[in-house]
Write a protein that holds these residues in place. Structure first.
Motif, short mmCIF file in Angstrom:
data_model
loop_
_atom_site.label_atom_id
_atom_site.label_comp_id
_atom_site.label_asym_id
_atom_site.label_seq_id
_atom_site.Cartn_x
_atom_site.Cartn_y
_atom_site.Cartn_z
N VAL A 112 0.86 -1.19 0.00
CA VAL A 112 0.00 0.00 0.00
C VAL A 112 0.89 1.24 0.00
N PRO A 113 0.35 2.39 -0.35
CA PRO A 113 1.15 3.63 -0.27
C PRO A 113 1.57 3.93 1.17
N ILE A 114 2.68 4.64 1.32
CA ILE A 114 3.09 5.11 2.65
C ILE A 114 2.12 6.17 3.15
N GLY A 115 1.71 7.07 2.26
CA GLY A 115 0.78 8.14 2.65
C GLY A 115 1.27 9.49 2.18
N VAL A 116 1.95 10.23 3.07
CA VAL A 116 2.53 11.52 2.71
C VAL A 116 4.03 11.43 2.89
#
Length: 415
Positions: A112-116
């Motif tokens: 999944v993406p890390i986020g920011v």
């Protein structure tokens, strides 16, 4: 400071929207970015020229000015790197592990993406585009904070990126640039725990050390590049000269250029004089130990600090060693865990060097200049990690992901 918090909030909100963006939508946005940068090229180069002129006025070194400078060729390279990212496999959603429990639970571990992702970096405006492309491909949002030396260039590049994203299905807030380049905004970014999931510094040793020391958010360390080449006794003279000159001269201002040469004493006795003169012919300033100064008295006397130094220009330290064991010990003491090379025809010496040198990338009979995301097939890179946790070496798409467990059941409860 208000700018940092506002853009942190916007990036966090955009990161949640990014989780629903498809690979096709991301690739379309990246293609639009590559096209828009070329469309806006003259505008970007005019703004870059302002930075170059300001840098000359401030007395910035030629190596720093080279890192800031953009031209048509470099703009094409930046756009081509974005296009290459579109061709890379999207890692988001990949299943890393599947567990089938006896009670019927199905457990899937997925990327999944890390986020920011936060980026703080010096000079290089190309990092602005590389970071935007890689974070968008992996479904992340990014907060960029470049240096004052490339401020106009970075604003122009992000303006162009936003123009492209406005034509796509990706929120423009997914790419944020902090335009205030003061130390205060940098410190605010270091502590932006509510909105930032990871911070990646990219630049010189002072910047990286400051981030590591002061940041409260998680940091991926991209270390300075005090890289070495060790020339073993059996090294081919022609190969050694070619590799050394390439690793030092092809682009001296970058982190994977060599800063120190270790030479086995017998090889130096036979070929050292010629190698020194080839370096001198190319205007390389030499800092040598006592044995080097015997051959070339005009060399600067290498002090203890020189073995640690990242020159980032036409200078190199040279030390004569007994063999591979001493070379390994020297590198592990003074190196920055970036890229190290051995030139030898003895396979046992090569294996000993590759196994025991503590670095992200180790080379046998090749230039250290290949430690690069593009050369490794990752497209643009977010940086070169010299730490050991999460990511090490050139960081491509997978380094910008985390993992998440997806568990499916049919009503199971735990006793």
């Amino acid at each position: 400071m208000r700018e940092v918090i506002q853009k942190g909030k916007a990036a966090k909100a955009a990161s949640y929207l990014m989780t629903g963006v498809t690979t096709e939508e991301k690739n379309v946005a990246l293609c639009l970015m590559a096209e828009q940068l070329i469309i806006d090229q003259q505008f970007i180069l005019r703004e870059n020229k302002k930075d170059i002129e300001a840098g000359k006025t401030k007395g910035l070194s030629q190596s720093v000015l080279d890192r800031i400078m953009l031209n048509s060729e470099r703009m094409k390279g930046i756009a081509d790197a974005i296009t290459q990212v579109t061709e890379l496999k999207d890692p988001i959603g990949d299943t890393l592990e599947t567990i089938e429990k006896e009670n019927g639970l199905h457990i899937h571990k997925k990327r999944v993406p890390i986020g920011v992702v936060g980026m703080i970096y010096e000079a290089r405006p190309n990092v602005t585009v590389d970071a935007a492309a890689l974070t968008l491909k992996t479904g992340n949002a990014v907060i960029l904070r470049g240096s004052s030396s490339a401020r106009n260039s970075n604003i122009a590049l992000v303006t162009s990126i936003h123009r492209a994203l406005e034509k796509s299905g990706i929120p423009t807030d997914a790419v944020q640039l902090i335009e205030d380049t003061s130390r205060e905004t940098a410190k605010e970014l270091f502590r932006l725990n509510d909105y930032l999931d990871v911070l990646i510094p990219r630049g010189g040793k002072n910047l990286i050390d400051t981030v590591i020391r002061e940041a409260s958010v998680p940091v991926i360390e991209t270390g300075a590049g005090n890289c070495h080449i060790f020339i073993d006794e059996t090294a081919s003279k022609k190969m050694a000269e070619q590799i050394v000159l390439n690793a030092k001269l092809q682009r001296p201002s970058v982190c994977n250029a060599i800063e120190s040469i270790l030479i086995q004493s017998q090889w130096f006795n036979v070929h050292g004089d010629e190698l020194l003169h080839k370096l001198l012919e190319n205007d390389v300033e030499i800092y040598g130990d006592d044995k080097v100064k015997e051959v070339y008295p005009q060399a600067n006397k290498a002090l203890e600090e020189d073995w640690y130094k990242e020159y980032l220009g036409l200078a190199v330290s040279i030390k004569i060693v007994d063999g591979v064991t001493e070379a390994i010990q020297h590198i592990n003491k003074y190196g920055t865990r970036h890229s190290e090379a051995i030139i030898t025809e003895v396979e046992e010496h090569a294996e000993m060097f590759l196994k025991n040198v503590d670095a992200a990338a180790v080379y046998h009979n090749a230039s250290t200049r290949f430690t690069d995301g593009f050369e490794f097939g990752y497209g643009a890179e977010i940086g070169i990690s010299t730490q050991k946790l999460h990511a090490r070496g050139p960081m491509g798409l997978e380094a910008l992901t985390s993992s998440k467990y997806f568990i499916k059941g049919t009503g199971q409860t735990r006793n």
